[in-house]
Design a protein around this motif. Structure first.
Motif, PDB file in Angstrom:
ATOM      1  N   UNK A  38       0.847  -1.178   0.000  1.00 34.37           N
ATOM      2  CA  UNK A  38       0.000   0.000   0.000  1.00 34.37           C
ATOM      3  C   UNK A  38       0.891   1.239   0.000  1.00 34.37           C
ATOM      4  N   UNK A  39       0.739   2.062  -1.033  1.00 34.35           N
ATOM      5  CA  UNK A  39       1.546   3.279  -1.174  1.00 34.35           C
ATOM      6  C   UNK A  39       0.639   4.499  -1.059  1.00 34.35           C
ATOM      7  N   UNK A  40       0.981   5.435  -0.183  1.00 31.27           N
ATOM      8  CA  UNK A  40       0.213   6.667  -0.043  1.00 31.27           C
ATOM      9  C   UNK A  40       1.133   7.872  -0.146  1.00 31.27           C
ATOM     10  N   UNK A  41       0.571   8.982  -0.592  1.00 30.88           N
ATOM     11  CA  UNK A  41       1.321  10.237  -0.725  1.00 30.88           C
ATOM     12  C   UNK A  41       0.603  11.322   0.071  1.00 30.88           C
ATOM     13  N   UNK A  42       1.342  12.003   0.929  1.00 30.81           N
ATOM     14  CA  UNK A  42       0.805  13.085   1.751  1.00 30.81           C
ATOM     15  C   UNK A  42       1.513  14.382   1.384  1.00 30.81           C
ATOM     16  N   UNK A  43       0.740  15.408   1.048  1.00 35.03           N
ATOM     17  CA  UNK A  43       1.301  16.708   0.664  1.00 35.03           C
ATOM     18  C   UNK A  43       1.338  17.613   1.886  1.00 35.03           C
ATOM     19  N   UNK A  61      10.447   9.342   1.746  1.00 36.90           N
ATOM     20  CA  UNK A  61       9.663   8.106   1.822  1.00 36.90           C
ATOM     21  C   UNK A  61       9.940   7.358   3.114  1.00 36.90           C
ATOM     22  N   UNK A  62       8.910   6.649   3.563  1.00 37.34           N
ATOM     23  CA  UNK A  62       9.047   5.708   4.672  1.00 37.34           C
ATOM     24  C   UNK A  62       8.510   4.357   4.206  1.00 37.34           C
ATOM     25  N   UNK A  63       9.126   3.299   4.715  1.00 37.00           N
ATOM     26  CA  UNK A  63       8.804   1.931   4.298  1.00 37.00           C
ATOM     27  C   UNK A  63       8.707   1.058   5.536  1.00 37.00           C
ATOM     28  N   UNK A  64       7.761   0.136   5.509  1.00 34.25           N
ATOM     29  CA  UNK A  64       7.639  -0.787   6.633  1.00 34.25           C
ATOM     30  C   UNK A  64       6.891  -2.042   6.238  1.00 34.25           C
ATOM     31  N   UNK A  65       7.132  -3.100   6.997  1.00 35.31           N
ATOM     32  CA  UNK A  65       6.456  -4.370   6.769  1.00 35.31           C
ATOM     33  C   UNK A  65       5.549  -4.679   7.951  1.00 35.31           C
ATOM     34  N   UNK A  66       4.294  -4.990   7.674  1.00 35.60           N
ATOM     35  CA  UNK A  66       3.386  -5.363   8.745  1.00 35.60           C
ATOM     36  C   UNK A  66       3.832  -6.685   9.367  1.00 35.60           C
ATOM     37  N   UNK A  67       3.537  -6.893  10.655  1.00 35.45           N
ATOM     38  CA  UNK A  67       4.025  -8.088  11.349  1.00 35.45           C
ATOM     39  C   UNK A  67       3.707  -9.408  10.638  1.00 35.45           C
ATOM     40  N   UNK A  68       2.516  -9.572  10.065  1.00 34.07           N
ATOM     41  CA  UNK A  68       2.194 -10.827   9.411  1.00 34.07           C
ATOM     42  C   UNK A  68       2.188 -10.711   7.896  1.00 34.07           C
ATOM     43  N   UNK A 115       4.468   6.925   1.934  1.00 35.65           N
ATOM     44  CA  UNK A 115       4.477   5.803   2.872  1.00 35.65           C
ATOM     45  C   UNK A 115       4.205   4.519   2.109  1.00 35.65           C
ATOM     46  N   UNK A 116       5.103   3.561   2.240  1.00 33.94           N
ATOM     47  CA  UNK A 116       4.955   2.265   1.585  1.00 33.94           C
ATOM     48  C   UNK A 116       4.879   1.190   2.657  1.00 33.94           C
ATOM     49  N   UNK A 117       3.703   0.601   2.817  1.00 34.74           N
ATOM     50  CA  UNK A 117       3.479  -0.413   3.841  1.00 34.74           C
ATOM     51  C   UNK A 117       3.237  -1.764   3.183  1.00 34.74           C
ATOM     52  N   UNK A 118       4.100  -2.716   3.498  1.00 34.18           N
ATOM     53  CA  UNK A 118       3.997  -4.051   2.908  1.00 34.18           C
ATOM     54  C   UNK A 118       2.924  -4.832   3.654  1.00 34.18           C
ATOM     55  N   UNK A 119       1.839  -5.140   2.933  1.00 32.50           N
ATOM     56  CA  UNK A 119       0.735  -5.903   3.516  1.00 32.50           C
ATOM     57  C   UNK A 119       1.061  -7.392   3.477  1.00 32.50           C
ATOM     58  N   UNK A 120       1.686  -7.811   2.376  1.00 30.90           N
ATOM     59  CA  UNK A 120       2.043  -9.220   2.180  1.00 30.90           C
ATOM     60  C   UNK A 120       3.319  -9.276   1.349  1.00 30.90           C
ATOM     61  N   UNK A 121       4.268 -10.103   1.776  1.00 28.80           N
ATOM     62  CA  UNK A 121       5.564 -10.139   1.105  1.00 28.80           C
ATOM     63  C   UNK A 121       5.826 -11.503   0.469  1.00 28.80           C
ATOM     64  N   UNK A 133       4.495   3.657  -5.657  1.00 23.70           N
ATOM     65  CA  UNK A 133       4.685   5.004  -5.115  1.00 23.70           C
ATOM     66  C   UNK A 133       4.626   6.059  -6.213  1.00 23.70           C
ATOM     67  N   UNK A 134       5.135   5.718  -7.408  1.00 17.83           N
ATOM     68  CA  UNK A 134       5.063   6.679  -8.500  1.00 17.83           C
ATOM     69  C   UNK A 134       3.613   6.996  -8.859  1.00 17.83           C
ATOM     70  N   UNK A 135       2.758   5.988  -8.848  1.00 14.78           N
ATOM     71  CA  UNK A 135       1.338   6.222  -9.135  1.00 14.78           C
ATOM     72  C   UNK A 135       0.724   7.108  -8.061  1.00 14.78           C
ATOM     73  N   UNK A 136       1.003   6.798  -6.795  1.00 16.50           N
ATOM     74  CA  UNK A 136       0.466   7.608  -5.694  1.00 16.50           C
ATOM     75  C   UNK A 136       0.945   9.049  -5.794  1.00 16.50           C
TER      76      UNK A 136
END
Length: 238
Positions: A38-43, A61-68, A115-121, A133-136
């Motif tokens: 999930x990629x989001x852009x905040x202005x 940018x910030x990046x993270x992986x959800x626990x599961x 913000x790039x949050x990995x829902x599933x890897x 992220x480019x699309x966002x």
């Protein structure tokens, strides 16, 4: 035959879905097979201190992986009190990739936080993050133009990313996790729509690989980037 049954130059099923976040100025769900980001852009109408009174904007940018997002639960980095070196490296890569195609002067003194949050890897999370992220970011820029905050979308080109690797089957495009863990060599390519290189990350996991093998990986990456750019354009046309 690859574990997934794909051809050497065949990517996983890719989808880029914009507008998935109700509140973010720009958003995109990037799916590369079973890797979902999930990629989001905040202005923000402000810039970091080093850019104040310069007339130039910034993208970070910030990046993270959800626990599961992985097979076993991964501890949240916030609970450890610090980010891993891998996380820091990936989020810097995402920011550099987007800034490479953005006219920061035309953006004006405002910052876009990605913000790039990995829902599933399942392999290739950083490449999916950059592509989504480019699309966002583009959606957020469209909103600024619509609000008359900027005259035109400040992008010189699109940017996307894809992984390649050398496996027992030879050079292949878009590694999933099953291939990534056994690859003899792997590389991530960040490229613009017209085929220019933004960044290349390549590593020999076993024996060193040759220049000819690297050229084959680059050729595969160019094929993949061309497909991704088409998907980005279709997503942004929605």
């Amino acid at each position: 035959m690859r574990p997934s049954g794909r051809l050497p130059n065949q990517m996983r099923a890719v989808s880029l879905e914009p507008g998935v976040s109700k509140y973010a100025e720009g958003s995109c769900m990037a799916r590369f097979g079973d890797t979902h980001v999930l990629c989001t852009a905040t202005v923000e109408e402000k810039v970091p201190p080093f850019l104040r009174n310069t007339g130039r904007g910034w993208i970070t940018a910030e990046y993270g992986m959800l626990p599961r997002s992985t097979g076993e639960r991964t501890e949240r980095e916030a609970s450890k009190g610090k980010q891993s070196g891998r996380t820091q490296e990936i989020q810097r890569l995402i920011g550099r990739s987007l800034r490479a195609v953005t006219d920061l002067a035309a953006l004006g003194e405002r910052q876009v936080r990605i913000d790039c949050d990995v829902i599933q890897a399942d392999g290739g999370t950083r490449t999916a993050a950059i592509t989504g992220a480019f699309v966002a970011l583009s959606v957020a820029f469209k909103g600024l133009v619509k609000a008359h905050s900027i005259r035109a979308i400040p992008l010189a080109s699109s940017v996307a990313a894809i992984s390649c690797g050398i496996t027992a089957e030879g050079p292949v495009l878009d590694l999933d996790y099953a291939e990534d863990v056994k690859a003899h060599a792997d590389a991530n390519f960040v490229m613009t729509a017209d085929g220019k290189l933004v960044e290349v990350q390549g590593t020999a996991e076993a024996a060193p690989f040759s220049r000819d093998e690297f050229t084959r990986l680059l050729d595969l990456a160019q094929e993949g980037i061309a497909e991704l750019v088409l998907l980005q354009n279709r997503a942004l046309a929605l």
